[in-house]
Structure formats: structure tokens, C-alpha cells
Design a protein around this motif. Structure first.
Motif, PDB file in Angstrom:
ATOM      1  N   TRP A 251      12.042  -3.438  -8.566  1.00 33.61           N
ATOM      2  CA  TRP A 251      10.855  -3.338  -9.410  1.00 33.61           C
ATOM      3  C   TRP A 251      10.265  -1.931  -9.372  1.00 33.61           C
ATOM      4  O   TRP A 251       9.749  -1.435 -10.382  1.00 33.61           O
ATOM      5  CB  TRP A 251       9.828  -4.367  -8.969  1.00 33.61           C
ATOM      6  CG  TRP A 251       8.549  -4.354  -9.755  1.00 33.61           C
ATOM      7  CD1 TRP A 251       7.295  -4.150  -9.275  1.00 33.61           C
ATOM      8  CD2 TRP A 251       8.405  -4.556 -11.158  1.00 33.61           C
ATOM      9  NE1 TRP A 251       6.365  -4.208 -10.274  1.00 33.61           N
ATOM     10  CE2 TRP A 251       7.032  -4.463 -11.471  1.00 33.61           C
ATOM     11  CE3 TRP A 251       9.299  -4.810 -12.200  1.00 33.61           C
ATOM     12  CZ2 TRP A 251       6.525  -4.607 -12.748  1.00 33.61           C
ATOM     13  CZ3 TRP A 251       8.803  -4.961 -13.487  1.00 33.61           C
ATOM     14  CH2 TRP A 251       7.434  -4.853 -13.748  1.00 33.61           C
ATOM     15  N   TRP A 255       9.653   0.310 -12.676  1.00 33.13           N
ATOM     16  CA  TRP A 255       8.334   0.883 -12.940  1.00 33.13           C
ATOM     17  C   TRP A 255       8.425   2.393 -13.162  1.00 33.13           C
ATOM     18  O   TRP A 255       7.774   2.936 -14.062  1.00 33.13           O
ATOM     19  CB  TRP A 255       7.405   0.561 -11.770  1.00 33.13           C
ATOM     20  CG  TRP A 255       5.982   0.977 -11.979  1.00 33.13           C
ATOM     21  CD1 TRP A 255       5.462   2.237 -11.869  1.00 33.13           C
ATOM     22  CD2 TRP A 255       4.884   0.140 -12.355  1.00 33.13           C
ATOM     23  NE1 TRP A 255       4.123   2.249 -12.128  1.00 33.13           N
ATOM     24  CE2 TRP A 255       3.730   0.961 -12.435  1.00 33.13           C
ATOM     25  CE3 TRP A 255       4.757  -1.221 -12.615  1.00 33.13           C
ATOM     26  CZ2 TRP A 255       2.479   0.465 -12.767  1.00 33.13           C
ATOM     27  CZ3 TRP A 255       3.499  -1.712 -12.939  1.00 33.13           C
ATOM     28  CH2 TRP A 255       2.383  -0.880 -13.018  1.00 33.13           C
ATOM     29  N   GLU A 267      -1.117  -1.601  -7.181  1.00 34.31           N
ATOM     30  CA  GLU A 267      -0.547  -2.118  -8.425  1.00 34.31           C
ATOM     31  C   GLU A 267       0.611  -3.080  -8.187  1.00 34.31           C
ATOM     32  O   GLU A 267       1.003  -3.805  -9.104  1.00 34.31           O
ATOM     33  CB  GLU A 267      -0.051  -0.955  -9.304  1.00 34.31           C
ATOM     34  CG  GLU A 267      -1.165  -0.057  -9.817  1.00 34.31           C
ATOM     35  CD  GLU A 267      -0.639   1.149 -10.568  1.00 34.31           C
ATOM     36  OE1 GLU A 267      -1.345   1.668 -11.452  1.00 34.31           O
ATOM     37  OE2 GLU A 267       0.495   1.588 -10.256  1.00 34.31           O
ATOM     38  N   PHE A 268       1.152  -3.081  -6.980  1.00 35.68           N
ATOM     39  CA  PHE A 268       2.320  -3.929  -6.721  1.00 35.68           C
ATOM     40  C   PHE A 268       1.883  -5.332  -6.316  1.00 35.68           C
ATOM     41  O   PHE A 268       0.913  -5.516  -5.578  1.00 35.68           O
ATOM     42  CB  PHE A 268       3.182  -3.327  -5.614  1.00 35.68           C
ATOM     43  CG  PHE A 268       4.321  -4.222  -5.212  1.00 35.68           C
ATOM     44  CD1 PHE A 268       5.469  -4.272  -5.970  1.00 35.68           C
ATOM     45  CD2 PHE A 268       4.216  -5.042  -4.092  1.00 35.68           C
ATOM     46  CE1 PHE A 268       6.515  -5.112  -5.617  1.00 35.68           C
ATOM     47  CE2 PHE A 268       5.249  -5.878  -3.727  1.00 35.68           C
ATOM     48  CZ  PHE A 268       6.407  -5.911  -4.495  1.00 35.68           C
ATOM     49  N   ARG A 269       2.655  -6.320  -6.787  1.00 31.50           N
ATOM     50  CA  ARG A 269       2.467  -7.708  -6.366  1.00 31.50           C
ATOM     51  C   ARG A 269       3.770  -8.465  -6.611  1.00 31.50           C
ATOM     52  O   ARG A 269       4.533  -8.152  -7.531  1.00 31.50           O
ATOM     53  CB  ARG A 269       1.323  -8.373  -7.134  1.00 31.50           C
ATOM     54  CG  ARG A 269       1.614  -8.639  -8.603  1.00 31.50           C
ATOM     55  CD  ARG A 269       0.472  -9.384  -9.282  1.00 31.50           C
ATOM     56  NE  ARG A 269       0.793  -9.763 -10.661  1.00 31.50           N
ATOM     57  CZ  ARG A 269       0.603  -8.989 -11.709  1.00 31.50           C
ATOM     58  NH1 ARG A 269       0.088  -7.770 -11.549  1.00 31.50           N
ATOM     59  NH2 ARG A 269       0.913  -9.418 -12.926  1.00 31.50           N
ATOM     60  N   TYR A 270       4.022  -9.448  -5.762  1.00 37.28           N
ATOM     61  CA  TYR A 270       5.157 -10.346  -5.970  1.00 37.28           C
ATOM     62  C   TYR A 270       4.780 -11.404  -7.005  1.00 37.28           C
ATOM     63  O   TYR A 270       3.609 -11.672  -7.261  1.00 37.28           O
ATOM     64  CB  TYR A 270       5.558 -11.024  -4.657  1.00 37.28           C
ATOM     65  CG  TYR A 270       6.249 -10.106  -3.672  1.00 37.28           C
ATOM     66  CD1 TYR A 270       7.555  -9.679  -3.883  1.00 37.28           C
ATOM     67  CD2 TYR A 270       5.591  -9.675  -2.521  1.00 37.28           C
ATOM     68  CE1 TYR A 270       8.193  -8.843  -2.984  1.00 37.28           C
ATOM     69  CE2 TYR A 270       6.223  -8.838  -1.608  1.00 37.28           C
ATOM     70  CZ  TYR A 270       7.521  -8.427  -1.847  1.00 37.28           C
ATOM     71  OH  TYR A 270       8.141  -7.598  -0.951  1.00 37.28           O
ATOM     72  N   TRP A 272       5.130 -13.301 -10.921  1.00 36.73           N
ATOM     73  CA  TRP A 272       5.253 -12.989 -12.341  1.00 36.73           C
ATOM     74  C   TRP A 272       4.480 -11.719 -12.679  1.00 36.73           C
ATOM     75  O   TRP A 272       3.365 -11.515 -12.211  1.00 36.73           O
ATOM     76  CB  TRP A 272       4.747 -14.147 -13.198  1.00 36.73           C
ATOM     77  CG  TRP A 272       5.573 -15.397 -13.075  1.00 36.73           C
ATOM     78  CD1 TRP A 272       5.232 -16.536 -12.410  1.00 36.73           C
ATOM     79  CD2 TRP A 272       6.853 -15.614 -13.633  1.00 36.73           C
ATOM     80  NE1 TRP A 272       6.231 -17.463 -12.514  1.00 36.73           N
ATOM     81  CE2 TRP A 272       7.253 -16.925 -13.262  1.00 36.73           C
ATOM     82  CE3 TRP A 272       7.733 -14.855 -14.403  1.00 36.73           C
ATOM     83  CZ2 TRP A 272       8.463 -17.480 -13.637  1.00 36.73           C
ATOM     84  CZ3 TRP A 272       8.945 -15.411 -14.774  1.00 36.73           C
ATOM     85  CH2 TRP A 272       9.304 -16.707 -14.393  1.00 36.73           C
ATOM     86  N   GLN A 273       5.079 -10.885 -13.520  1.00 41.43           N
ATOM     87  CA  GLN A 273       4.459  -9.633 -13.938  1.00 41.43           C
ATOM     88  C   GLN A 273       3.910  -9.766 -15.360  1.00 41.43           C
ATOM     89  O   GLN A 273       4.150 -10.759 -16.058  1.00 41.43           O
ATOM     90  CB  GLN A 273       5.486  -8.496 -13.859  1.00 41.43           C
ATOM     91  CG  GLN A 273       6.145  -8.352 -12.494  1.00 41.43           C
ATOM     92  CD  GLN A 273       5.163  -8.085 -11.367  1.00 41.43           C
ATOM     93  OE1 GLN A 273       4.239  -7.284 -11.506  1.00 41.43           O
ATOM     94  NE2 GLN A 273       5.343  -8.773 -10.237  1.00 41.43           N
ATOM     95  N   ASP A 274       3.150  -8.760 -15.765  1.00 44.45           N
ATOM     96  CA  ASP A 274       2.546  -8.782 -17.103  1.00 44.45           C
ATOM     97  C   ASP A 274       3.628  -8.780 -18.181  1.00 44.45           C
ATOM     98  O   ASP A 274       4.711  -8.203 -18.006  1.00 44.45           O
ATOM     99  CB  ASP A 274       1.633  -7.571 -17.285  1.00 44.45           C
ATOM    100  CG  ASP A 274       0.463  -7.585 -16.304  1.00 44.45           C
ATOM    101  OD1 ASP A 274       0.109  -8.693 -15.832  1.00 44.45           O
ATOM    102  OD2 ASP A 274      -0.076  -6.493 -16.007  1.00 44.45           O
TER     103      ASP A 274
END
Length: 340
Positions: A251, A255, A267-270, A272-274
């Protein structure tokens, strides 16, 4: 009549005859030497009665006095070093030595011994094993039929995966366990079932980099970024419903390529993404949604197994619902399928 001074009256009792004085002195010395006590003159001390008024100190210890040491220091004597006289070699001795050396070299050249031959020959060395670095050495191939429910994207094949051709083949890898624990697959499959997943569950597999390595950290950012356009081309062509990136580093590469900079920590997260970050977007198709999952490598110790399961369980709940729809469209079920 002239006055005659009276001479002082002498008392015979107060005069000590010389003989008696000498005798008494000898008695004094003898008595002092023998008894180590105060001498007593009986004639002048009222027959020794004055002796009671004398005070003498007697020794309190009977230990004999320490004798002086008779050890004498030893002195070292050093003899001067003798230098050997060296005589310069004469021309006669030099020529004789040269003749002997030449004769020895000729004899050794003409008759070599087995010892000389053995020591001069070098030992053969085994050639080093070339590392597996090219993509052609990996036997793993993509499984991406059109319209998949889920496309799993790994970083790159490991050494064992490249040799066997099965995805996530190393025993320490948690990939196949997490698929089963999360419900993505109803049973736990072995790595040899890699190419059966599309038919059984409509799930495919690929990697962002094809070159196999022992560890994903051996890949450079440049190599990772170069794989992003290739991945998007695959997604655009096959159009899966969702893409799961197996590892944070994938990811981060996506990015960097899509946004033009590195992702910040906040800004990072595990999960589902936008939708604005969907992969493979083209006119008439919004692209595949992106789910970022944890790495399954056994070498990564940043997260515990329970923390990894929490992330994968979120994906598993979505896959279970979508699999029901796919099974209805297909006209058959895959639950309880036993793969030989």
C-alpha cells in the motif's frame, strides 16, 4: 698558749677500711651479676634493713629476646656479554657457496619429489551457488480469471514458493491459516491448492514483484514502485470486485505512485480504503476497492497473531457475504468441499 684548733672528731664507726670497701665492692658486683637486683652493703645498710625501702621493676615477660637476623643480602653479578666476531666472507667461500647452491637447484629440478608436487598443486574449490534473483527462476504463476470476487496481491515470492510454484509455501507463513480463520476459505487448504482457489471460491492470486527473495525487505522502493502500474494493468483487464494487498509495504508503494509522495503515519490504516484510491479505474468502471491486510510472513514480528486475525476477520465477513451471491449465480455451493 696558742690556741690549737680542735680537729674534727672522727668516728671510727663511720670510717670504712679500704680492704673492707674493696671487699664490699666485689660482693656488690657478684650479688648484682647473679641476682640482677639492687646491691646491699650489710655494713652501711644496717644489716640489710634498708633494703626494704628499695623498689625494683621485675620483667613481666620471660620470652627470650629476638636474635638479630644473620641472613645476608645476595648480590647478582653479571658477566659482560661476549660478542662473537664475524669475519667477512672471502671471495673463495662465496664462489664455493654459489657452486653448491647451483648444484642443489639442478638436482631438485631434475628429480622432483612427491612432497613438492603435492604442496604446489592448489585444492579444488566448489563453485558458489548462484542466488535465485531472476523472475524466470520462479515457478509461481498468476491465477487471475475475469470477474473475481477477491484478488490477493502479495509482495513477491519467497525462495520456497519460487521453487515449488505454490503461493506462501513456507511452513512459517500464516497465509493459509488466516484464510481459514477469517472464513475466506471454509477449510484450511495446503499451499498445493493455490491454483484451485479460483474454481472453488472465485479468489485469485498475484504479486506486485515477480522476483523471488528470501525476505521482502530485500526489495528496493524503486522496484516496488515499478510494479504498481503493472498491477493496475492486471486489475483493469480482469476487473475483480476487490483487491486485498497482503502487507503494508504494498500500500505504501501504491500511495507513492498514485499520490506522488510517501504516506504519513496518521494517513495509514488497515482495512478498506477510500474509493478514490480504487485500482484499475477506467471510463465506465470505478475500479476495484482496496483492502489493506497485514503481512502473513513469519519473519514479521511487529504484530501479534491475534492482531492480524482482527484485520483479516473484517475482510472475511465481507467475503462470506459475497461468496453467497456468487454461489447463487453459479448455481452450486462450495461449502464443505474437500480438495484432494
Amino acid at each position: 698558749m696558742p690556741l690549737v684548733e680542735d680537729s674534727p672528731r672522727e668516728d671510727n664507726n663511720n670510717q670504712i677500711p679500704p680492704a673492707t670497701l674493696d671487699h664490699d665492692n666485689e660482693a656488690y658486683k657478684e650479688e648484682h651479676d647473679n641476682d640482677n637486683d639492687v646491691p646491699v652493703n650489710k655494713k652501711t645498710s644496717f644489716n640489710g634493713r634498708l633494703n626494704q625501702y628499695f623498689h625494683t621493676a621485675k620483667p613481666t615477660s620471660s620470652a627470650p629476646p629476638a636474635l638479630p637476623s644473620t641472613k645476608q643480602p645476595t648480590t647478582r653479578t653479571s658477566s659482560p656479554l661476549k660478542r662473537k666476531r664475524t669475519t667477512p666472507p672471502t671471495s673463495t667461500s662465496t664462489s664455493a657457496t654459489t657452486r653448491i647452491t647451483r648444484s642443489r637447484s639442478r638436482s631438485s629440478t631434475s628429480t622432483p619429489t612427491s612432497t613438492t608436487t603435492t604442496s604446489s598443486s592448489p585444492r579444488p574449490r566448489k563453485p558458489p551457488t548462484p542466488p535465485t534473483t531472476s523472475a524466470s527462476d520462479s515457478l509461481l504463476t498468476d491465477t487471475i480469471p475475469p470477474n473475481l470476487t477477491l484478488l490477493l496481491v502479495g509482495v513477491n515470492p519467497g525462495i520456497l514458493t519460487g521453487i515449488t510454484g505454490y503461493a506462501y509455501a513456507h511452513p512459517s507463513n500464516l497465509f493459509w491459516k488466516l484464510l481459514h480463520w477469517s472464513g475466506i476459505t471454509p477449510i484450511r487448504h495446503p499451499p498445493s491448492d493455490t491454483y484451485k482457489l479460483p474454481e472453488l471460491y472465485n479468489i485469485g492470486n498475484t504479486n506486485i514483484v515477480e522476483r523471488p527473495t528470501r525476505d521482502a525487505s530485500m526489495l528496493s522502493k524503486k522496484e516496488m514502485d515499478a510494479g504498481v502500474p503493472i498491477l493496475e494493468a492486471k486489475v483493469r483487464e480482469k476487473r475483480p470486485e476487490a483487491v486485498c494487498l497482503v502487507g503494508k509495504s504494498i500500500w505504501e508503494a501504491v500511495w507513492r505512485v498514485k499520490v506522488g509522495r510517501g504516506i504519513r503515519k496518521e494517513e495509514f490504516r488497515y482495512g478498506w480504503q477510500d474509493e478514490g484510491m480504487n485500482l484499475g479505474r477506467v471510463e465506465g468502471w470505478d475500479g476495484a476497492r482496496v483492502f489493506v491486510a497485514t503481512t502473513t510472513s513469519g519473519l514479521a514480528a511487529g504484530m501479534s497473531v491475534m492482531e492480524k486475525r482482527e484485520v483479516w476477520d473484517e475482510l472475511g465477513r465481507w467475503v462470506i457475504e459475497r461468496r453467497k451471491v456468487w454461489e447463487m449465480e453459479k448455481g452450486g455451493g462450495s461449502d464443505g468441499v474437500k480438495v484432494e
